[in-house]
Design a protein around this motif. Structure first.
Motif, PDB file in Angstrom:
ATOM      1  N   ILE A   1      13.693 -26.387 -27.313  1.00  0.00           N
ATOM      2  CA  ILE A   1      12.519 -27.150 -27.760  1.00  0.00           C
ATOM      3  C   ILE A   1      11.865 -26.467 -28.948  1.00  0.00           C
ATOM      4  O   ILE A   1      11.418 -27.128 -29.905  1.00  0.00           O
ATOM      5  CB  ILE A   1      11.520 -27.318 -26.590  1.00  0.00           C
ATOM      6  CG1 ILE A   1      12.096 -28.262 -25.535  1.00  0.00           C
ATOM      7  CG2 ILE A   1      10.195 -27.877 -27.102  1.00  0.00           C
ATOM      8  CD1 ILE A   1      11.229 -28.405 -24.308  1.00  0.00           C
TER       9      ILE A   1
ATOM     10  N   GLN B   1      13.597 -27.387 -31.901  1.00  0.00           N
ATOM     11  CA  GLN B   1      13.603 -28.838 -32.075  1.00  0.00           C
ATOM     12  C   GLN B   1      15.022 -29.411 -31.956  1.00  0.00           C
ATOM     13  O   GLN B   1      15.351 -30.424 -32.581  1.00  0.00           O
ATOM     14  CB  GLN B   1      12.982 -29.240 -33.412  1.00  0.00           C
ATOM     15  CG  GLN B   1      11.517 -28.881 -33.537  1.00  0.00           C
ATOM     16  CD  GLN B   1      10.899 -29.395 -34.821  1.00  0.00           C
ATOM     17  OE1 GLN B   1      11.587 -29.945 -35.680  1.00  0.00           O
ATOM     18  NE2 GLN B   1       9.594 -29.220 -34.954  1.00  0.00           N
TER      19      GLN B   1
ATOM     20  N   GLN C   1       5.407 -29.500 -30.613  1.00  0.00           N
ATOM     21  CA  GLN C   1       6.356 -30.051 -31.585  1.00  0.00           C
ATOM     22  C   GLN C   1       5.876 -31.395 -32.139  1.00  0.00           C
ATOM     23  O   GLN C   1       6.047 -31.687 -33.325  1.00  0.00           O
ATOM     24  CB  GLN C   1       7.733 -30.215 -30.940  1.00  0.00           C
ATOM     25  CG  GLN C   1       8.324 -28.920 -30.422  1.00  0.00           C
ATOM     26  CD  GLN C   1       8.435 -27.856 -31.495  1.00  0.00           C
ATOM     27  OE1 GLN C   1       8.732 -28.139 -32.663  1.00  0.00           O
ATOM     28  NE2 GLN C   1       8.168 -26.613 -31.111  1.00  0.00           N
ATOM     29  N   TYR C   2       5.234 -32.214 -31.293  1.00  0.00           N
ATOM     30  CA  TYR C   2       4.678 -33.480 -31.760  1.00  0.00           C
ATOM     31  C   TYR C   2       3.563 -33.223 -32.781  1.00  0.00           C
ATOM     32  O   TYR C   2       3.462 -33.922 -33.813  1.00  0.00           O
ATOM     33  CB  TYR C   2       4.157 -34.298 -30.582  1.00  0.00           C
ATOM     34  CG  TYR C   2       5.148 -35.289 -30.042  1.00  0.00           C
ATOM     35  CD1 TYR C   2       5.103 -36.626 -30.415  1.00  0.00           C
ATOM     36  CD2 TYR C   2       6.150 -34.888 -29.161  1.00  0.00           C
ATOM     37  CE1 TYR C   2       6.022 -37.548 -29.921  1.00  0.00           C
ATOM     38  CE2 TYR C   2       7.069 -35.797 -28.656  1.00  0.00           C
ATOM     39  CZ  TYR C   2       7.005 -37.122 -29.047  1.00  0.00           C
ATOM     40  OH  TYR C   2       7.914 -38.031 -28.566  1.00  0.00           O
TER      41      TYR C   2
ATOM     42  N   ALA D   1       5.134 -32.108 -36.040  1.00  0.00           N
ATOM     43  CA  ALA D   1       5.741 -33.231 -36.764  1.00  0.00           C
ATOM     44  C   ALA D   1       4.666 -34.120 -37.375  1.00  0.00           C
ATOM     45  O   ALA D   1       4.826 -34.639 -38.491  1.00  0.00           O
ATOM     46  CB  ALA D   1       6.628 -34.036 -35.804  1.00  0.00           C
TER      47      ALA D   1
END
Length: 277
Positions: free
Chosen positions: A105, A108, A260-261, A264
């Motif tokens: 994770i 990614q 990670q969201y 991004a």
């Protein structure tokens, strides 16, 4: 490890075959043979309690209800052994999977994590695979929508874990009821035979013997039901602990996905605010 319906009914069929083999070895009442009497020394009366505790004597004393009671005892033993080896840490969440998921994770590498999930037969792996499958198929979905899918799959996995051990609790509840049914049928038969007795003074002896044999069904049902309920309580506590660990592990994975969201989203915002050529 899951217990599929095909495996369950295969085990039930094997148990029925075993019972049929035991029935073939039990001497019939018409033959006049007593299992314990043949082994008793000459000049000594056979012990009725020893005869009742043997397999042949138990079947003769309890009648037709002996077969479902023996079957339930085998099922109870099967479930205890099965849950001992399957309701454990490695089948719900493992350190190896969590370490792999954490590293992938952060990189990614969601496709690589999905491949890892498919190789692990764990509850946490199935929840993560469901989450990643929804996220990759719906790239425009928000993190809250992905989180809802994760919570729904987590609840489903928790329900499956609790439903599996519920079979043992059902056996613990049914076994005493079957024993009571056998006792009731035995008492009805005993009183019917005593009422037809033509010999004076034999009613009390026949009644005592019939009641003692009928109560074997109740005792057998309790002997099966009490250990089944004890082990059900043990496995239920273990499952609740594993569910708590699974929820903690899933919270950790969702926290990594949230990071990670956000990363991004910041990258997309910076590209949108850049100079237009």
């Amino acid at each position: 490890m899951r217990l599929s319906p095909h495996t369950f009914w295969l085990v039930i069929g094997l148990l029925f075959v075993a019972l049929a083999g035991l029935d073939a070895q039990v001497p019939s009442p018409a033959s006049g043979q007593q299992p314990s009497a043949a082994l008793a020394p000459a000049g000594q009366a056979a012990n009725p309690y020893a005869a009742a505790l043997s397999l042949g004597g138990f079947i003769q004393s309890t009648g037709i209800m002996a077969y479902p009671l023996i079957l339930l005892s085998m099922i109870t033993l099967f479930f205890i052994v099965l849950f001992t080896f399957t309701v454990r840490q490695g089948t719900v969440v493992s350190d190896a999977f969590m370490n792999s998921a954490d590293a992938l994770i952060r990189k990614q590498d969601f496709l690589g994590l999905l491949a890892v999930c498919n190789r692990h037969n764990e509850c946490i792996a199935r929840i993560t695979a469901k989450t990643l499958d929804f996220a990759t198929r719906n790239p425009t979905a928000s993190f809250e929508e992905v989180k809802e899918v994760t919570e729904a799959e987590g609840n489903r996995q928790s329900s499956l874990l609790l439903a599996r051990i519920a079979y043992l609790g059902d056996v613990g509840a049914v076994a005493p009821m079957l024993g009571l049914l056998g006792t009731t049928l035995g008492m009805i038969t005993t009183f019917h035979e005593i009422s037809n007795t033509q010999y004076a003074g034999s009613n009390h002896l026949g009644l005592a013997q019939g009641v003692s044999e009928a109560l074997l069904c109740t005792a057998s049902g309790l002997v099966i039901g009490i250990p089944a309920l004890i082990f059900y309580a043990i496995f239920r506590g273990r499952v609740n602990r594993l569910i708590s660990e699974m929820e903690a592990a899933m919270t950790h994975i969702m926290a990594l996905l949230a990071v990670q969201y956000k990363r991004a989203a910041r990258a997309a915002a910076s590209r949108a605010d850049g100079p237009v050529a």
